[in-house]
Design an enzyme around this catalytic site. Structure first.
Site, mmCIF file in Angstrom:
data_model
loop_
_atom_site.group_PDB
_atom_site.id
_atom_site.type_symbol
_atom_site.label_atom_id
_atom_site.label_comp_id
_atom_site.label_asym_id
_atom_site.label_seq_id
_atom_site.Cartn_x
_atom_site.Cartn_y
_atom_site.Cartn_z
ATOM 1 C CE LYS A 111 -14.602 3.470 -4.447
ATOM 2 N NZ LYS A 111 -13.880 3.761 -6.263
ATOM 3 C CB SER A 124 -13.590 1.769 -9.848
ATOM 4 O OG SER A 124 -14.543 1.263 -8.906
#
EC number: 3.4.21.53
Length: 794
Positions: free
Chosen positions: A693, A650
């Site tokens: 996140k 990611s």
């Protein structure tokens, strides 16, 4: 495509106007398995087919409500099915080590046990009265008197014969003896010893000869005595038969349709007749010194009701929480008596298979496989269609001591295993007989579609939970928040979580806070507080990390611009909580041939997926910039202040941005964090944990101070996953925080640098600056190679 996301794209809110608060009775849910059409269809098939092997494996993640849903689902058809009969164990009078099973109509087990208990007492009382009656005494006396008269006459005849031989016949308690006589007077031992020897010999011969006659006569008398005893036994038995038969027939009349009971009653009758004396003595001795022995004898006529379905309406639905071998198959208990372990058929105890026989048995597969012998025992029972009660060790020959071997009970049961999908695949792959025994798989999904119908089912579930558990009634705003929380759990604006255990926990906690506020119903604020408090109880580590960032122990720049440096986002999952944290990623570029080098990989701190992501970066750079010349650089990228393994791809887009920044010498805005993986074509791909996140980075920015320049770049394909908290939405609405969605690396680099991405031949673009730098490195590498070649020639 790149765009700054609008407020309505950051969370799919639930309109309170669409939430219907039911006023009708909610104690029953029409469809107990909410949002699980696949599982419902499979369960309906498995329950409907009664053929062998169509048992069910309910596969799903923990917390998805599998157990409760399956229980409610099978209870409805179970009510309409026939109630199974009772099962009893009784004594096998031919072989007490192999107790006999009896199948009785539903609810008759307890009644039969009481009838047998009353029957034995009644038989003993009747026998006692019969044997104490004057009629029996006269008949017995008549037989005995006739024998005694015959015995007396025989003794008299022998006495007369003895006198003729000058002998006196004397009967002792043990024998009949003869005494010599002279002149009609019996001799003493002294007188007999004073006689001449010839006379003594003559008398002894007479004695021996007469004793032979006595033996013959006594033999005849003993035969007569045996005949008399037989006649007395016959008399006793005849009286007992008449007395017992009428009582047995009274009980047998209630069980004409159960041949095994009639057969058992005949066995009881014959056993009492065969052990008549001990039977009468046992009853008389109860409570005395011989009470234990008497009780042990009378236990042979007990009825052990193994399964009593008298209070059951329909087929049984049993949930076995602890499927040990004994709990599943039943057991034979033992008790200590004078240092010896004793047992009999009255100590046979049922297992859950007995209780569920004729219905449904639900077991958690994790618990089943955790207990030794249980899986093999269940498998054997399903294959043979019978329940055998035996010691677990006997199956493998571990024990050789003699114990009970109860007769096997026929088994007709639908077994439903509930477990994780992993266990299903393992059993399917490595247990050859699993597929044939569990032919139906009911797969429970972790999510359901968020449609008006789905939201309505969610609303009904919340209201049902409150009503069923006597919680405060929820308001429409509270239900709407629960719906949004369901989408948050699966991180999808168009889905709802089916982890109804977690949903119910939030409602229960909100009820607690509502009581504390003395509110008459659960409101939106109570739901939000429950969610926040649940997070607070687990986010200590997150707060410590944020504190280290704000105090400067962890280097994270949140403002300004820097070349070759960016904030990447990762997720830390601790089980009870997952939260996002920023990581500084830097890149240094210089002349070389190695291409992209990940320092974590060189230090063996890179997982395989992260390594793959770094290699993809090389593929992207090669396709876009190295078509006509070899790579002449080494770009070293690293996660600063990271001391554990780095895994996942990611951060690959963030790593690529740092490389482009280092090559182009264009600085990156440090207030913008990045997440997203990238492929070799430069497309930014979806990642997981996007909400965590964004919120994790937002918390860090808020603790330092929001500037309005901060934000997060996410993949455009992750927009549907956004279900952000109110704090983030409020900051976005006030233009203090920003969220961008991008499709490609070119989109992202334009946001980060403020420079158009362009192409390598388009002046003033990022790609142009990158190409210029690469060409410069190529020229320098060429000059360096020429210098080395000239040095070798010299």
């Amino acid at each position: 495509m790149k765009k700054k996301l609008a407020l309505n794209e950051l969370r799919n809110t639930c309109d309170t106007g669409t939430v219907v608060i039911e006023s009708a009775d909610l104690t029953q849910i029409s469809n107990p398995i909410i949002g699980q059409p696949r599982a419902s269809k499979a369960l309906k098939l498995g329950v409907g087919i009664k053929s062998d092997g169509f048992n069910i494996y309910a596969s799903g993640m923990a917390g998805s409500g599998r157990l409760t849903a399956v229980k409610i689902f099978v209870q409805e058809p179970a009510k309409s099915e026939a109630t199974p009969g009772d099962w009893c164990y009784v004594n096998n009078f031919r072989d007490p080590y192999q107790p006999t099973k009896l199948s009785l109509p539903t609810g008759r087990g307890i009644a039969f046990k009481k009838e047998m208990k009353d029957l034995i007492v009644d038989v003993w009382q009747s026998l006692f009265k019969a044997f104490e009656s004057e009629e029996y005494a006269n008949r017995r006396l008549k037989v005995i008197s006739a024998f005694e008269e015959q015995q007396s006459q025989a003794i008299n005849v022998l006495s007369e014969r003895a006198k003729e031989e000058s002998l006196l016949l004397k009967q002792t308690p043990w024998e009949i003896i003869t005494i010599p006589m002279i002149d009609g007077e019996p001799l003493t031992d002294e007188q007999f010893g004073a006689l001449p020897q010839w006379q003594q010999d003559d008398l002894r011969k007479k004695q021996d000869k007469f004793l032979d006659e006595i033996k013959v006569k006594l033999s005849e008398l003993r035969k007569q005595e045996k005949a008399v005893n037989r006649e007395l036994s016959k008399l006793e038995k005849d009286v007992a038969i008449i007395t017992i038969s009428s009582r047995i027939e009274d009980v047998a009349g209630n069980y004409k349709q159960v041949p095994l009971v009639l057969e058992y009653l005949m066995d009881v009758k014959n056993d009492i007749l065969d052990n008549l004396a001990e039977f009468l003595l046992a009853h008389k001795s109860q409570g005395g010194n011989n009470g234990q022995r008497a009780s042990n004898f009378l236990n042979r006529y007990e009825v052990n009701v193994l399964v009593d379905n008298s209070e059951l309406n329909g087929a049984p639905v049993i949930i076995e929480q602890n499927p040990t071998y004994s709990n599943l198959m039943g057991r034979v208990e033992k008790e200590s008596y004078m240092g010896t372990m004793l047992t009999d058929f009255t100590m046979i105890r049922k297992g859950s298979l007995h209780a569920a026989n004729g219905g449904y048995l639900i077991i958690r597969v994790e618990e089943l496989l955790r207990n030794y012998f249980s899986w093999n025992a269940l498998k054997r029972a399903l294959k043979t269609k019978e329940i055998v009660i035996e010691e677990a060790g006997e199956q493998y020959g571990f024990f050789t001591t003699k114990t009970l071997k109860p007769e096997a009970i026929p088994l007709h049961v639908k077994v439903i295993l509930i477990g994780h999908p992993t266990y299903y695949h393992l059993l399917f792959s490595y247990e050859p007989e699993f597929k044939g025994l569990f032919k139906v798989k009911a797969d429970f999904d972790t999510e359901m579609d968020r449609t008006p119908k789905g939201e309505s089912e969610y609303s009904r579930f919340v209201q049902y939970t409150c009503k069923n558990e006597n919680l405060l009634k929820p308001g429409a705003d509270a239900v709407a928040r629960v719906v949004e929380y369901g989408s948050r759990l699966v991180s999808d604006q168009h889905k709802l979580s089916t982890r109804f255990g977690d949903i119910a926990d939030i409602v229960r906690e909100a009820h607690h806070y509502a009581l504390g506020d003395k509110s008459d119903h659960i409101t939106e604020s109570h739901i939000l507080k429950a969610i926040e408090e649940e997070l607070y109880r687990s986010n200590l580590i997150q707060e410590k990390i944020n504190e280290m960032i704000t105090t400067g122990q962890l280097f994270i720049d949140l403002k300004g611009e820097k070349t070759g440096q960016i904030n990447g986002l990762s997720v830390i999952d601790l089980g009870d909580i997952a939260f996002g944290r920023p990581n500084r990623i830097t890149c240094s570029v210089n002349l070389g041939k190695e291409g992209v080098v990940a320092i974590e990989r060189e230090a063996e701190l890179s997982g395989p997926i992260h390594t793959k992501g770094v290699m993809i970066l090389s593929g992207y750079l090669s396709e876009k910039y190295f078509q006509n010349s070899p790579a002449s650089i080494v770009a070293r990228i690293v996660f600063e202040q990271s001391y554990s393994e780095v895994e996942g791809d990611s951060a690959s887009s963030a790593e690529l941005y740092t490389i482009l920044s280092s090559l182009s010498k264009l600085p990156i805005k440090q207030g913008i964090a990045v997440t997203g993986s990238v492929n070799q074509k430069g497309e930014v791909q979806a990642i997981g944990g996007v909400n965590e996140k964004i919120e994790g980075y937002f918390e860090v920015c808020r603790s330092v101070g929001l500037t309005g320049e901060q934000g997060v770049i996410i993949p455009a394909s992750n927009v549907r996953n956004l279900m952000l908290k109110d704090e983030v939405l409020k900051a976005v609405s006030q233009q203090q925080f920003n969220i961008w969605a991008v499709d490609t690396i070119d989109d992202g680099i334009e946001i980060l640098t403020g420079v158009k991405s362009g192409s390598p031949v388009q002046e003033g673009t990022v790609a142009y600056f990158v190409k210029q730098a690469l060409d410069e490195y190529a020229d320098r590498m060429k000059e360096f190679s020429n210098q080395e070649n000239n040095a070798e020639i010299v």
